[in-house]
Design an enzyme around this catalytic site. Structure first.
Site, PDB file in Angstrom:
ATOM      1  N   HIS A  35       3.098  69.828  -2.994  1.00 39.73           N
ATOM      2  CA  HIS A  35       4.185  70.782  -2.719  1.00 39.73           C
ATOM      3  C   HIS A  35       3.708  72.214  -2.955  1.00 39.73           C
ATOM      4  O   HIS A  35       4.043  73.133  -2.195  1.00 39.73           O
ATOM      5  CB  HIS A  35       5.378  70.523  -3.639  1.00 39.73           C
ATOM      6  CG  HIS A  35       5.967  69.148  -3.533  1.00 39.73           C
ATOM      7  ND1 HIS A  35       5.863  68.211  -4.536  1.00 39.73           N
ATOM      8  CD2 HIS A  35       6.690  68.554  -2.550  1.00 39.73           C
ATOM      9  CE1 HIS A  35       6.505  67.110  -4.181  1.00 39.73           C
ATOM     10  NE2 HIS A  35       7.002  67.283  -2.971  1.00 39.73           N
ATOM     11  N   ASP A 149       3.282  63.178   5.310  1.00 43.72           N
ATOM     12  CA  ASP A 149       4.360  62.481   6.013  1.00 43.72           C
ATOM     13  C   ASP A 149       4.217  62.817   7.494  1.00 43.72           C
ATOM     14  O   ASP A 149       4.980  63.620   8.047  1.00 43.72           O
ATOM     15  CB  ASP A 149       5.711  62.927   5.445  1.00 43.72           C
ATOM     16  CG  ASP A 149       5.810  62.638   3.958  1.00 43.72           C
ATOM     17  OD1 ASP A 149       6.074  61.494   3.594  1.00 43.72           O
ATOM     18  OD2 ASP A 149       5.569  63.574   3.150  1.00 43.72           O
ATOM     19  N   GLN A 152       7.033  62.126  10.018  1.00 46.41           N
ATOM     20  CA  GLN A 152       8.118  63.078   9.729  1.00 46.41           C
ATOM     21  C   GLN A 152       7.817  64.430  10.365  1.00 46.41           C
ATOM     22  O   GLN A 152       8.662  65.023  11.049  1.00 46.41           O
ATOM     23  CB  GLN A 152       8.261  63.220   8.212  1.00 46.41           C
ATOM     24  CG  GLN A 152       9.079  64.405   7.756  1.00 46.41           C
ATOM     25  CD  GLN A 152       9.297  64.391   6.257  1.00 46.41           C
ATOM     26  OE1 GLN A 152       9.978  63.516   5.735  1.00 46.41           O
ATOM     27  NE2 GLN A 152       8.733  65.343   5.541  1.00 46.41           N
TER      28      GLN A 152
HETATM   29  P1  AMP Z   1       8.906  65.310  -0.537  1.00 45.68           P
HETATM   30  O1  AMP Z   1       9.335  66.043  -1.763  1.00 45.68           O
HETATM   31  O2  AMP Z   1       8.137  64.072  -0.813  1.00 45.68           O
HETATM   32  O3  AMP Z   1      10.030  65.122   0.440  1.00 45.68           O
HETATM   33  O4  AMP Z   1       7.875  66.276   0.199  1.00 45.68           O
HETATM   34  C1  AMP Z   1       8.214  67.602   0.507  1.00 45.68           C
HETATM   35  C2  AMP Z   1       7.167  68.181   1.411  1.00 45.68           C
HETATM   36  O5  AMP Z   1       5.902  68.155   0.745  1.00 45.68           O
HETATM   37  C3  AMP Z   1       6.981  67.384   2.707  1.00 45.68           C
HETATM   38  O6  AMP Z   1       6.731  68.288   3.769  1.00 45.68           O
HETATM   39  C4  AMP Z   1       5.765  66.546   2.395  1.00 45.68           C
HETATM   40  O7  AMP Z   1       5.054  66.158   3.545  1.00 45.68           O
HETATM   41  C5  AMP Z   1       4.961  67.502   1.543  1.00 45.68           C
HETATM   42  N1  AMP Z   1       3.988  66.766   0.731  1.00 45.68           N
HETATM   43  C6  AMP Z   1       4.231  65.749  -0.111  1.00 45.68           C
HETATM   44  N2  AMP Z   1       3.084  65.279  -0.639  1.00 45.68           N
HETATM   45  C7  AMP Z   1       2.077  66.033  -0.105  1.00 45.68           C
HETATM   46  C8  AMP Z   1       0.664  66.037  -0.242  1.00 45.68           C
HETATM   47  N3  AMP Z   1       0.013  65.180  -1.030  1.00 45.68           N
HETATM   48  N4  AMP Z   1      -0.050  66.942   0.477  1.00 45.68           N
HETATM   49  C9  AMP Z   1       0.582  67.822   1.302  1.00 45.68           C
HETATM   50  N5  AMP Z   1       1.918  67.862   1.467  1.00 45.68           N
HETATM   51  C10 AMP Z   1       2.659  66.982   0.777  1.00 45.68           C
END
Ligand code: AMP
Length: 277
Positions: A35, A149, A152
């Site tokens: 994030h 994702d 997504q």
């Molecule tokens: P989430 O809180 O899991 O819904 O993720 C929020 C955002 O952070 C989404 O756009 C995810 O794709 C991104 N995200 C989560 N994990 C990672 C990661 N390891 N590397 C890059 N982006 C991430």
């Protein structure tokens, strides 16, 4: 200074005071380095970065982890402060859905039916619905999403194009631990033994992607997954970069989903297919 707002009225007031482009990073909280990378990339371009923190009930199916999803607002705020975020919008359920569950929702179309969509009915409809609402509520000029994702991200790009939404969508490569594990808020569910087993996902993708020939890509990745008894794969798929059929050669994507103990993990990598490799 980072301002925390919970209601749409306070969000609107904070946005009225903003100057320049509005950059948005949407999250479900339990923030980690993945994030934070999105925030940093956003901050490089835009002085005003807004982070949303909302565990969206609409995108969780029955029996999924909505109730036990980690909620760590104090730590999340500290992370946002450290990254120079201007505003954190952490709404309650009623701030996002004042009339209860919306009756008009997003339909993801065919791209929403494969891979994650096949395993998690309703997930992408719920995800796109909240992303559309948050794009509007935050007046986003540009929004950043992780390639972690990947489906997504592809669906959000598609929604923005198909429905003429006035925001630019930027994808950011996946952030990994040094040993390859893709960072995820759900990694904290893993026991030490499960965490070790979970490494098979990134290893399968990495070693699979190092092959040029499509059959070898899948065979190598499949073998690594099958050799780890702690991992129960849901799917392993080789597709085009747009998640359509894999091309004979050129840019492609290798994606995996698996259960490790009670935790469902996903990961993917880019690769280049080579004719006659
Ligand atoms: P989430 O809180 O899991 O819904 O993720 C929020 C955002 O952070 C989404 O756009 C995810 O794709 C991104 N995200 C989560 N994990 C990672 C990661 N390891 N590397 C890059 N982006 C991430």
């Amino acid at each position: 200074m980072t301002t925390l707002v919970h209601t749409r009225a306070d969000l609107a007031a904070a946005l009225d005071a903003a100057t320049g482009e509005i950059a948005v990073v949407m999250t479900m909280g339990a923030l980690h380095e993945g994030h934070r990378r999105l925030m940093r990339v956003a901050r490089e371009r835009s002085a005003f970065v807004l982070v949303t923190i909302f565990v969206n009930p609409l995108q969780f199916g029955p029996g999924e982890d909505y109730e036990r999803y980690p909620r760590t607002l104090d730590d999340d705020l500290a992370a946002c402060r450290a990254e120079g975020v201007s505003v954190v919008f952490a709404p309650g359920r009623d701030d996002v859905y004042p009339d209860g569950a919306p009756s008009v929702t997003m339909h993801p179309g065919p791209l929403g039916e494969i891979l994650e969509g096949a395993s998690r009915p309703g997930h992408f409809a719920g995800m796109l619905t909240v992303v559309e609402k948050l794009l509007m509520l935050t007046r986003a000029d540009v929004a950043y999403f992780g390639e972690k994702d990947y489906q997504q991200l592809a669906l959000i790009r598609r929604m923005v194009r198909d429905l003429e939404l006035p925001a630019e969508i930027v994808g950011v490569p996946t952030v990994r631990e040094e040993d390859g594990l893709a960072l995820s808020s759900r990694n904290r569910y893993l026991s030490p033994e499960e965490r070790r087993a979970a490494l098979a996902l990134s290893r399968a993708l990495r070693e699979g992607a190092a092959q040029g020939d499509p059959e070898a890509v899948l065979a190598v990745a499949q073998k690594i997954l099958s050799e780890e008894p702690g991992v129960r794969p849901d799917y392993l798929a080789l597709t085009g970069a747009d998640l359509g059929p894999a091309p004979a050669e050129g840019p492609a994507r290798l994606l995996v989903a698996a259960r490790v103990g009670a935790t469902r993990l996903i990961d993917n990598v880019p690769l280049t297919l080579l004719k006659g490799a």
